[in-house]
Design an enzyme around this catalytic site. Structure first.
Site, mmCIF file in Angstrom:
data_model
loop_
_atom_site.group_PDB
_atom_site.id
_atom_site.type_symbol
_atom_site.label_atom_id
_atom_site.label_comp_id
_atom_site.label_asym_id
_atom_site.label_seq_id
_atom_site.Cartn_x
_atom_site.Cartn_y
_atom_site.Cartn_z
ATOM 1 N N VAL A 293 34.325 50.157 42.665
ATOM 2 C CA VAL A 293 34.103 48.982 41.908
ATOM 3 C C VAL A 293 33.356 48.063 42.259
ATOM 4 O O VAL A 293 32.846 47.090 41.410
ATOM 5 C CB VAL A 293 35.244 48.875 40.797
ATOM 6 C CG1 VAL A 293 36.116 49.977 40.087
ATOM 7 C CG2 VAL A 293 36.405 48.084 41.622
ATOM 8 N N TYR B 124 43.508 35.748 45.800
ATOM 9 C CA TYR B 124 43.766 36.581 44.722
ATOM 10 C C TYR B 124 44.259 35.925 43.458
ATOM 11 O O TYR B 124 43.749 36.382 42.314
ATOM 12 C CB TYR B 124 44.976 37.406 45.225
ATOM 13 C CG TYR B 124 45.601 38.162 44.407
ATOM 14 C CD1 TYR B 124 45.008 39.409 44.043
ATOM 15 C CD2 TYR B 124 46.822 38.164 43.840
ATOM 16 C CE1 TYR B 124 45.823 40.535 43.046
ATOM 17 C CE2 TYR B 124 47.493 38.708 42.874
ATOM 18 C CZ TYR B 124 46.860 40.299 42.656
ATOM 19 O OH TYR B 124 47.765 40.799 41.743
ATOM 20 N N SER C 211 47.499 39.439 36.573
ATOM 21 C CA SER C 211 48.643 39.202 37.157
ATOM 22 C C SER C 211 49.382 37.770 36.790
ATOM 23 O O SER C 211 48.760 37.060 36.533
ATOM 24 C CB SER C 211 48.437 39.223 38.832
ATOM 25 O OG SER C 211 49.641 38.664 39.461
#
Length: 275
Positions: free
Chosen positions: A62, A155, A142
């Site tokens: 991706v 992240y 998340s």
């Protein structure tokens, strides 16, 4: 299973293992034709073979958004449409014990997978859905994108970006009855960390991860561990007409972690002998 996705076509990125595998299995069990992509061709092919009819795998990286578009176009051309798009693929990036030691060398890769691919998948799916009565797009973020904390800064930044993008896309695409929502898992065991390190680094980081998980357990109001199936159940809700009036939401699947700190209660001791 109730067949809630019968006659529906779903595309899932990062579907060969972890949360993605749980999504593929649940959507397939509910009657959907599922096309899923992953960089792990061996695991992806094995899962498709295990599920049999109505499950198809295409090796997909991706970080190349052209490959994301290929998943969407294949679903439309070969499976007859697209009703549900799940942008699940993600990477954690390299973990450092201290941000001062982070060289940020993986910034562009993490952003390419966790943000750019989500935006491309949302756009490409919505282009079809906007001309065919709408649909549901689900982006995996998340609780690290909701709640600040130390470690894995790139992240966390990427997952926060997914949340903001999801809300913006939901507003923009509502005109065409395209719903866009996000799921924010927390403290659910997958192999995402193990994939980011090898050798001695892996052993050290697994020990670090376990310390983090222990702290998260202490901070979590619900004491049972979350599972891949918990996330899949939430995604199923957002994929179906049960959530037809829900868009622009971020649904934490975290046992209440982001709601607030646990209240520590001391049990009152009772003297068995009486007064």
């Amino acid at each position: 299973m109730s067949g809630e996705l019968a006659d529906k076509v779903a595309v899932i990125t990062g579907g060969a293992s972890g949360l993605g595998e749980g999504l593929v299995r649940r959507f397939h069990a509910e009657g959907a034709k599922v096309l899923f992509g992953d960089i792990d061709s061996e695991a992806g092919a094995a899962l498709a073979a295990d599920l049999g009819a109505n499950a198809r795998f295409i090796e997909t990286d991706v970080s190349d958004i052209e490959q994301v578009g290929r998943l969407v176009s294949t679903a439309v051309e070969d499976l007859g449409g697209l009703h549900v798009m799940v942008n699940n693929a993600g990477v954690s990036g390299k973990m450092f014990l201290k941000f001062l030691d982070d060289d940020l060398a993986d910034f562009h890769h993490v952003m390419a997978v966790n943000v750019h691919a989500v935006m491309a998948g949302t756009r490409d799916a919505a282009r079809h859905m906007s001309e065919h009565g709408g649909g549901s797009i689900i982006n995996l973020t998340s609780i690290g994108g909701i709640q600040a904390g130390g470690g894995v800064m790139t992240y966390r930044a990427s997952k926060a970006a997914v949340i903001q993008f999801t809300k913006c896309a939901a507003i923009d695409l509502a005109h065409w009855e395209v719903r866009v929502n996000a799921i924010a898992p927390g403290n659910i065991r997958t192999a995402i960390v193990r994939k980011s390190a090898t050798g001695e680094d892996l052993e050290r980081l697994e020990q670090f991860e376990e310390k983090i998980r222990a702290q998260m357990r202490n901070d979590r109001p619900l004491k049972r561990e979350g599972t891949v199936e918990d996330v899949a159940e939430a995604a199923l809700y957002l994929a179906t007409d049960r959530s037809r009036y829900v868009t622009g939401t971020v649904l934490p699947i975290d046992g209440g972690t982001v709601a607030g700190k646990v209240i520590v209660r001391k049990e009152k001791k009772v003297d068995a002998a009486g007064p």
